[in-house]
Design a protein around this motif. Sequence first.
Motif, PDB file in Angstrom:
ATOM      1  N   ASP A 133      54.643  13.341  50.481  1.00 23.04           N
ATOM      2  CA  ASP A 133      54.780  14.649  49.840  1.00 23.04           C
ATOM      3  C   ASP A 133      54.334  14.570  48.396  1.00 23.04           C
ATOM      4  O   ASP A 133      54.832  13.771  47.612  1.00 23.04           O
ATOM      5  N   SER A 134      53.378  15.382  48.093  1.00 20.75           N
ATOM      6  CA  SER A 134      52.894  15.510  46.731  1.00 20.75           C
ATOM      7  C   SER A 134      53.229  16.916  46.269  1.00 20.75           C
ATOM      8  O   SER A 134      52.941  17.876  46.970  1.00 20.75           O
ATOM      9  N   PRO A 135      53.847  17.073  45.138  1.00 20.86           N
ATOM     10  CA  PRO A 135      54.268  18.411  44.726  1.00 20.86           C
ATOM     11  C   PRO A 135      53.112  19.391  44.582  1.00 20.86           C
ATOM     12  O   PRO A 135      53.259  20.568  44.826  1.00 20.86           O
ATOM     13  N   ALA A 136      51.932  18.914  44.237  1.00 23.93           N
ATOM     14  CA  ALA A 136      50.816  19.825  44.013  1.00 23.93           C
ATOM     15  C   ALA A 136      50.105  20.202  45.314  1.00 23.93           C
ATOM     16  O   ALA A 136      49.600  21.294  45.462  1.00 23.93           O
ATOM     17  N   GLU A 137      50.050  19.299  46.283  1.00 22.05           N
ATOM     18  CA  GLU A 137      49.218  19.536  47.451  1.00 22.05           C
ATOM     19  C   GLU A 137      49.991  19.710  48.747  1.00 22.05           C
ATOM     20  O   GLU A 137      49.436  20.144  49.739  1.00 22.05           O
ATOM     21  N   GLY A 138      51.248  19.327  48.812  1.00 22.87           N
ATOM     22  CA  GLY A 138      51.977  19.367  50.070  1.00 22.87           C
ATOM     23  C   GLY A 138      51.775  18.060  50.807  1.00 22.87           C
ATOM     24  O   GLY A 138      51.569  17.031  50.211  1.00 22.87           O
ATOM     25  N   ALA A 139      51.818  18.101  52.125  1.00 26.18           N
ATOM     26  CA  ALA A 139      51.690  16.885  52.929  1.00 26.18           C
ATOM     27  C   ALA A 139      50.242  16.415  52.969  1.00 26.18           C
ATOM     28  O   ALA A 139      49.328  17.213  53.082  1.00 26.18           O
ATOM     29  N   ILE A 140      50.066  15.119  52.874  1.00 25.03           N
ATOM     30  CA  ILE A 140      48.732  14.527  52.971  1.00 25.03           C
ATOM     31  C   ILE A 140      48.700  13.688  54.242  1.00 25.03           C
ATOM     32  O   ILE A 140      49.501  12.772  54.408  1.00 25.03           O
ATOM     33  N   ALA A 141      47.783  14.013  55.113  1.00 25.08           N
ATOM     34  CA  ALA A 141      47.656  13.295  56.381  1.00 25.08           C
ATOM     35  C   ALA A 141      46.766  12.088  56.191  1.00 25.08           C
ATOM     36  O   ALA A 141      45.708  12.176  55.585  1.00 25.08           O
ATOM     37  N   GLN A 142      47.193  10.948  56.742  1.00 17.10           N
ATOM     38  CA  GLN A 142      46.382   9.739  56.721  1.00 17.10           C
ATOM     39  C   GLN A 142      46.223   9.268  58.155  1.00 17.10           C
ATOM     40  O   GLN A 142      47.198   8.944  58.824  1.00 17.10           O
ATOM     41  N   VAL A 143      44.989   9.240  58.613  1.00 16.64           N
ATOM     42  CA  VAL A 143      44.686   8.798  59.967  1.00 16.64           C
ATOM     43  C   VAL A 143      43.713   7.627  59.877  1.00 16.64           C
ATOM     44  O   VAL A 143      42.674   7.728  59.215  1.00 16.64           O
ATOM     45  N   ALA A 144      44.069   6.522  60.541  1.00 18.67           N
ATOM     46  CA  ALA A 144      43.197   5.353  60.605  1.00 18.67           C
ATOM     47  C   ALA A 144      42.290   5.510  61.819  1.00 18.67           C
ATOM     48  O   ALA A 144      42.754   5.743  62.927  1.00 18.67           O
ATOM     49  N   ILE A 145      40.992   5.385  61.603  1.00 18.49           N
ATOM     50  CA  ILE A 145      40.002   5.522  62.670  1.00 18.49           C
ATOM     51  C   ILE A 145      39.301   4.174  62.816  1.00 18.49           C
ATOM     52  O   ILE A 145      38.676   3.680  61.880  1.00 18.49           O
ATOM     53  N   THR A 146      39.439   3.583  63.994  1.00 13.54           N
ATOM     54  CA  THR A 146      38.773   2.316  64.291  1.00 13.54           C
ATOM     55  C   THR A 146      37.652   2.623  65.273  1.00 13.54           C
ATOM     56  O   THR A 146      37.907   3.069  66.393  1.00 13.54           O
ATOM     57  N   ALA A 147      36.419   2.397  64.828  1.00 11.74           N
ATOM     58  CA  ALA A 147      35.255   2.755  65.648  1.00 11.74           C
ATOM     59  C   ALA A 147      34.044   1.958  65.182  1.00 11.74           C
ATOM     60  O   ALA A 147      34.110   1.208  64.205  1.00 11.74           O
ATOM     61  N   HIS A 148      32.940   2.171  65.867  1.00 14.05           N
ATOM     62  CA  HIS A 148      31.676   1.559  65.489  1.00 14.05           C
ATOM     63  C   HIS A 148      31.235   2.110  64.136  1.00 14.05           C
ATOM     64  O   HIS A 148      31.472   3.277  63.819  1.00 14.05           O
ATOM     65  N   ARG A 149      30.609   1.274  63.355  1.00 18.79           N
ATOM     66  CA  ARG A 149      30.175   1.655  62.008  1.00 18.79           C
ATOM     67  C   ARG A 149      29.308   2.914  62.002  1.00 18.79           C
ATOM     68  O   ARG A 149      29.462   3.786  61.149  1.00 18.79           O
ATOM     69  N   ASP A 150      28.415   3.056  62.974  1.00 25.99           N
ATOM     70  CA  ASP A 150      27.541   4.228  63.021  1.00 25.99           C
ATOM     71  C   ASP A 150      28.333   5.513  63.266  1.00 25.99           C
ATOM     72  O   ASP A 150      28.007   6.566  62.721  1.00 25.99           O
ATOM     73  N   GLU A 151      29.386   5.433  64.086  1.00 24.20           N
ATOM     74  CA  GLU A 151      30.229   6.609  64.336  1.00 24.20           C
ATOM     75  C   GLU A 151      30.990   6.999  63.080  1.00 24.20           C
ATOM     76  O   GLU A 151      31.175   8.183  62.800  1.00 24.20           O
ATOM     77  N   LEU A 152      31.440   6.014  62.315  1.00 21.15           N
ATOM     78  CA  LEU A 152      32.161   6.318  61.077  1.00 21.15           C
ATOM     79  C   LEU A 152      31.232   6.939  60.036  1.00 21.15           C
ATOM     80  O   LEU A 152      31.631   7.833  59.295  1.00 21.15           O
ATOM     81  N   ILE A 153      29.990   6.496  60.004  1.00 21.53           N
ATOM     82  CA  ILE A 153      29.014   7.100  59.089  1.00 21.53           C
ATOM     83  C   ILE A 153      28.753   8.543  59.486  1.00 21.53           C
ATOM     84  O   ILE A 153      28.724   9.440  58.638  1.00 21.53           O
ATOM     85  N   ALA A 154      28.586   8.797  60.791  1.00 21.52           N
ATOM     86  CA  ALA A 154      28.369  10.162  61.260  1.00 21.52           C
ATOM     87  C   ALA A 154      29.594  11.030  60.991  1.00 21.52           C
ATOM     88  O   ALA A 154      29.462  12.216  60.667  1.00 21.52           O
ATOM     89  N   LEU A 155      30.777  10.455  61.097  1.00 23.16           N
ATOM     90  CA  LEU A 155      32.010  11.200  60.821  1.00 23.16           C
ATOM     91  C   LEU A 155      32.063  11.620  59.360  1.00 23.16           C
ATOM     92  O   LEU A 155      32.390  12.753  59.034  1.00 23.16           O
ATOM     93  N   ASN A 156      31.746  10.691  58.456  1.00 20.46           N
ATOM     94  CA  ASN A 156      31.756  11.013  57.023  1.00 20.46           C
ATOM     95  C   ASN A 156      30.758  12.107  56.681  1.00 20.46           C
ATOM     96  O   ASN A 156      30.980  12.910  55.782  1.00 20.46           O
ATOM     97  N   GLN A 157      29.639  12.154  57.399  1.00 19.93           N
ATOM     98  CA  GLN A 157      28.599  13.139  57.098  1.00 19.93           C
ATOM     99  C   GLN A 157      28.869  14.488  57.732  1.00 19.93           C
ATOM    100  O   GLN A 157      28.480  15.515  57.180  1.00 19.93           O
ATOM    101  N   GLY A 158      29.513  14.503  58.908  1.00 15.10           N
ATOM    102  CA  GLY A 158      29.584  15.759  59.641  1.00 15.10           C
ATOM    103  C   GLY A 158      30.956  16.319  59.907  1.00 15.10           C
ATOM    104  O   GLY A 158      31.073  17.393  60.512  1.00 15.10           O
ATOM    105  N   PHE A 159      32.026  15.662  59.486  1.00 22.10           N
ATOM    106  CA  PHE A 159      33.378  16.142  59.804  1.00 22.10           C
ATOM    107  C   PHE A 159      33.975  16.873  58.627  1.00 22.10           C
ATOM    108  O   PHE A 159      33.992  16.376  57.504  1.00 22.10           O
ATOM    109  N   ASP A 160      34.499  18.059  58.904  1.00 21.50           N
ATOM    110  CA  ASP A 160      35.187  18.853  57.908  1.00 21.50           C
ATOM    111  C   ASP A 160      36.340  19.563  58.610  1.00 21.50           C
ATOM    112  O   ASP A 160      36.112  20.501  59.365  1.00 21.50           O
TER     113      ASP A 160
END
Length: 161
Positions: A133-160
Amino acid sequence: MIVGLVFFIRASTKDRIETLTLARPIDPLALLQNLTTYFEGRAYTVVAAEAEPQRITLRGRVRPSLFLAGFLTLLAAVGTLCFALVLANLWPAYGAIFLGLLALSPGAGWFYWRGSDRDEEIRLEVRPDAALDSPAEGAIAQVAITAHRDELIALNQGFDP
């Protein structure tokens, strides 16, 4: 030279699994659902879902690239040709026999094709300290993603979320 070529061809089928921690100012379960939907859109299917550790495992089939198989075959052909020319200079009487090494180059494409056609897993897991809990933003979700490096690169570029 040949040693480098062999290691390069072997590395073409190597798993490059990495872990990325994604933090977003939304509910952890909503982020997990958004990530699951994103990967299902990339032809992955859910194979396991565990409620207690809040973990989802997805699986998809990795198809080999025809271009990369051809490229590796070409690299192997150039490498074996250079090696054959060196051997032909050392022993000129056997020069034509050494050029027979070129027949080995399609083996590089075959090795890649056989090793790259495999199932790949993606593991999504909510971190235990996901609801910070952060007073300014509310709850911050942290999700660990274990995958192939290329999938993680595509995720960083295309996930919103």
